[in-house]
Design a protein around this motif. Sequence first.
Motif, PDB file in Angstrom:
ATOM      1  N   VAL A 136       0.841  -1.197   0.000  1.00 27.73           N
ATOM      2  CA  VAL A 136       0.000   0.000   0.000  1.00 27.73           C
ATOM      3  C   VAL A 136       0.878   1.249   0.000  1.00 27.73           C
ATOM      4  N   TYR A 137       1.926   1.246   0.818  1.00 30.71           N
ATOM      5  CA  TYR A 137       2.818   2.394   0.878  1.00 30.71           C
ATOM      6  C   TYR A 137       3.613   2.533  -0.421  1.00 30.71           C
ATOM      7  N   LEU A 138       4.059   1.409  -0.963  1.00 26.15           N
ATOM      8  CA  LEU A 138       4.807   1.456  -2.211  1.00 26.15           C
ATOM      9  C   LEU A 138       3.922   1.929  -3.357  1.00 26.15           C
ATOM     10  N   GLU A 139       2.643   1.542  -3.319  1.00 25.50           N
ATOM     11  CA  GLU A 139       1.697   1.980  -4.343  1.00 25.50           C
ATOM     12  C   GLU A 139       1.601   3.506  -4.364  1.00 25.50           C
ATOM     13  N   ARG A 140       1.587   4.101  -3.197  1.00 23.33           N
ATOM     14  CA  ARG A 140       1.487   5.558  -3.106  1.00 23.33           C
ATOM     15  C   ARG A 140       2.700   6.230  -3.740  1.00 23.33           C
ATOM     16  N   LEU A 141       3.878   5.655  -3.540  1.00 21.37           N
ATOM     17  CA  LEU A 141       5.094   6.267  -4.055  1.00 21.37           C
ATOM     18  C   LEU A 141       5.371   5.888  -5.505  1.00 21.37           C
ATOM     19  N   ALA A 142       4.879   4.728  -5.939  1.00 22.41           N
ATOM     20  CA  ALA A 142       5.197   4.240  -7.282  1.00 22.41           C
ATOM     21  C   ALA A 142       4.194   4.675  -8.334  1.00 22.41           C
ATOM     22  N   ARG A 143       3.131   5.355  -7.929  1.00 23.72           N
ATOM     23  CA  ARG A 143       2.158   5.774  -8.931  1.00 23.72           C
ATOM     24  C   ARG A 143       2.836   6.728  -9.923  1.00 23.72           C
ATOM     25  N   PRO A 144       2.524   6.611 -11.206  1.00 19.69           N
ATOM     26  CA  PRO A 144       3.206   7.429 -12.229  1.00 19.69           C
ATOM     27  C   PRO A 144       3.138   8.927 -11.963  1.00 19.69           C
ATOM     28  N   SER A 145       2.035   9.398 -11.389  1.00 18.22           N
ATOM     29  CA  SER A 145       1.885  10.841 -11.160  1.00 18.22           C
ATOM     30  C   SER A 145       2.894  11.379 -10.147  1.00 18.22           C
ATOM     31  N   ALA A 146       3.441  10.501  -9.306  1.00 16.48           N
ATOM     32  CA  ALA A 146       4.419  10.949  -8.310  1.00 16.48           C
ATOM     33  C   ALA A 146       5.775  11.229  -8.935  1.00 16.48           C
ATOM     34  N   GLY A 147       6.058  10.616 -10.078  1.00 16.15           N
ATOM     35  CA  GLY A 147       7.321  10.871 -10.770  1.00 16.15           C
ATOM     36  C   GLY A 147       8.545  10.400 -10.018  1.00 16.15           C
ATOM     37  N   ILE A 148       8.392   9.353  -9.209  1.00 16.48           N
ATOM     38  CA  ILE A 148       9.507   8.852  -8.397  1.00 16.48           C
ATOM     39  C   ILE A 148      10.439   7.995  -9.246  1.00 16.48           C
ATOM     40  N   ASP A 149      11.768   8.162  -9.056  1.00 15.54           N
ATOM     41  CA  ASP A 149      12.765   7.373  -9.773  1.00 15.54           C
ATOM     42  C   ASP A 149      13.368   6.261  -8.923  1.00 15.54           C
ATOM     43  N   VAL A 150      13.395   6.428  -7.603  1.00 18.38           N
ATOM     44  CA  VAL A 150      13.922   5.418  -6.697  1.00 18.38           C
ATOM     45  C   VAL A 150      13.225   5.578  -5.354  1.00 18.38           C
ATOM     46  N   ILE A 151      12.971   4.461  -4.680  1.00 17.88           N
ATOM     47  CA  ILE A 151      12.345   4.475  -3.356  1.00 17.88           C
ATOM     48  C   ILE A 151      13.352   3.934  -2.348  1.00 17.88           C
ATOM     49  N   VAL A 152      13.525   4.642  -1.254  1.00 16.29           N
ATOM     50  CA  VAL A 152      14.417   4.202  -0.183  1.00 16.29           C
ATOM     51  C   VAL A 152      13.584   3.905   1.056  1.00 16.29           C
ATOM     52  N   ILE A 153      13.696   2.700   1.586  1.00 21.50           N
ATOM     53  CA  ILE A 153      13.066   2.344   2.858  1.00 21.50           C
ATOM     54  C   ILE A 153      14.120   2.491   3.942  1.00 21.50           C
ATOM     55  N   GLU A 154      13.994   3.548   4.736  1.00 23.01           N
ATOM     56  CA  GLU A 154      14.918   3.722   5.854  1.00 23.01           C
ATOM     57  C   GLU A 154      14.321   3.047   7.079  1.00 23.01           C
ATOM     58  N   ALA A 155      14.905   1.926   7.455  1.00 25.21           N
ATOM     59  CA  ALA A 155      14.396   1.152   8.580  1.00 25.21           C
ATOM     60  C   ALA A 155      14.845   1.767   9.897  1.00 25.21           C
ATOM     61  N   SER A 156      14.130   1.424  10.954  1.00 24.89           N
ATOM     62  CA  SER A 156      14.586   1.844  12.273  1.00 24.89           C
ATOM     63  C   SER A 156      15.851   1.071  12.616  1.00 24.89           C
ATOM     64  N   GLY A 157      16.589   1.581  13.607  1.00 18.22           N
ATOM     65  CA  GLY A 157      17.824   0.913  14.003  1.00 18.22           C
ATOM     66  C   GLY A 157      17.613  -0.452  14.608  1.00 18.22           C
ATOM     67  N   LEU A 158      16.377  -0.805  14.906  1.00 16.13           N
ATOM     68  CA  LEU A 158      16.087  -2.102  15.515  1.00 16.13           C
ATOM     69  C   LEU A 158      15.369  -3.046  14.553  1.00 16.13           C
ATOM     70  N   ALA A 159      15.267  -2.655  13.297  1.00 16.77           N
ATOM     71  CA  ALA A 159      14.564  -3.494  12.324  1.00 16.77           C
ATOM     72  C   ALA A 159      15.415  -4.702  11.937  1.00 16.77           C
ATOM     73  N   GLU A 160      14.757  -5.726  11.433  1.00 21.53           N
ATOM     74  CA  GLU A 160      15.422  -6.938  10.976  1.00 21.53           C
ATOM     75  C   GLU A 160      15.552  -6.864   9.451  1.00 21.53           C
ATOM     76  N   PRO A 161      16.760  -6.633   8.914  1.00 19.11           N
ATOM     77  CA  PRO A 161      16.923  -6.449   7.469  1.00 19.11           C
ATOM     78  C   PRO A 161      16.385  -7.606   6.644  1.00 19.11           C
ATOM     79  N   GLN A 162      16.568  -8.823   7.125  1.00 16.34           N
ATOM     80  CA  GLN A 162      16.117  -9.978   6.348  1.00 16.34           C
ATOM     81  C   GLN A 162      14.616  -9.919   6.089  1.00 16.34           C
ATOM     82  N   GLU A 163      13.853  -9.479   7.082  1.00 17.96           N
ATOM     83  CA  GLU A 163      12.406  -9.406   6.914  1.00 17.96           C
ATOM     84  C   GLU A 163      12.016  -8.290   5.943  1.00 17.96           C
ATOM     85  N   LEU A 164      12.726  -7.183   6.003  1.00 19.97           N
ATOM     86  CA  LEU A 164      12.439  -6.083   5.082  1.00 19.97           C
ATOM     87  C   LEU A 164      12.720  -6.496   3.637  1.00 19.97           C
TER      88      LEU A 164
END
Length: 347
Positions: free
Chosen positions: A83-111
Amino acid sequence: MSERSSGRQIPVVVLAGFLGSGKTTLLNHLLHRSGGSRIGAVVNDFGAIEIDAMAVAGALGDSTVSLGNGCLCCAVDGSELDVYLERLARPSAGIDVIVIEASGLAEPQELVRMVLASEHPGIVYGGLVEVVDAAEFDDTRARHPEIDRHLALADLVVVNKVDRAPDASRVLTLVRSLVDRAAVVPATHGRVDPEFLFDCRPSEERVGQLSFDDLHHDDHAGHLHAAYDSVSFAAERPLDPRRLIRFLDSRPEGLYRIKGYVDFGSYDTRNRYAVHAVGRFLRFYPEPWPAGEERLTQLVLIGTGIDAAALHEELAACVSGDAPHADEQGMWGVLRYVQGAAEDPAA
């Protein structure tokens, strides 16, 4: 024709690292050195006051999705992330790259798992970037031994704050011993050249050819974060798909990105194959040859500690002979990396 209008996907980069390693500093640096590319971000603070989101909101404006008071890998599932990626990836947003900045306690493998499991057709996994604090690395490993596992999963490791570490060379050597073929880049203040992560040009300006003339910036020449190499390869004759796959399946450690177009000649006369590789991730995108364009293979490889001459020689060995025979099984290895491909590329 732009990458987006031709069906190309927006890369999603996962930016991870323990608390205080410098992830937000790195993201802000990317925002200000993006070369005109528009960056969308999913910022995940651990805590009710979204400090990191506020730190980047001014640069991103409405291109930020902020998730406060929880760890992204625990707070949402794959469908919610879509749902969040849909908001950023819609053509009208004109996004070229999406960065997911995780919290310092996130598990990278799950992301990474969530991004790879995404059913959104407009995005593609752009790699796991793990940021470590060179000055605090030994203490961080002692408190969080799982960092060794995180480094083994990474596609790119940014060893940040090397200017504050009295033994930065030892830390770099140690980190390199813990990664699995990932590129390791030293940095100060999160200054990593954005070309390492994404093309620094808006997708609307990418017309039919590769243009990487700005790979090395003069004002970066004296910085540690410029310590990477690029290899450009072009061939007028088609490449043999089996040889190329053997090369790609055995690419050396430190080779972080491969991008460009491949001509497979008689194996598929209608299409060229855009290639996107980041770390161990690899995907091909067949697309019709632009009318009137010369049929060439053009590739750029980016990494640290790579043997440019050897890589160029290996790629040259992938060029087909004078009369390549397009047997029906020759493209099977390539098609493993084409999403939803039929067995016959010319079908």
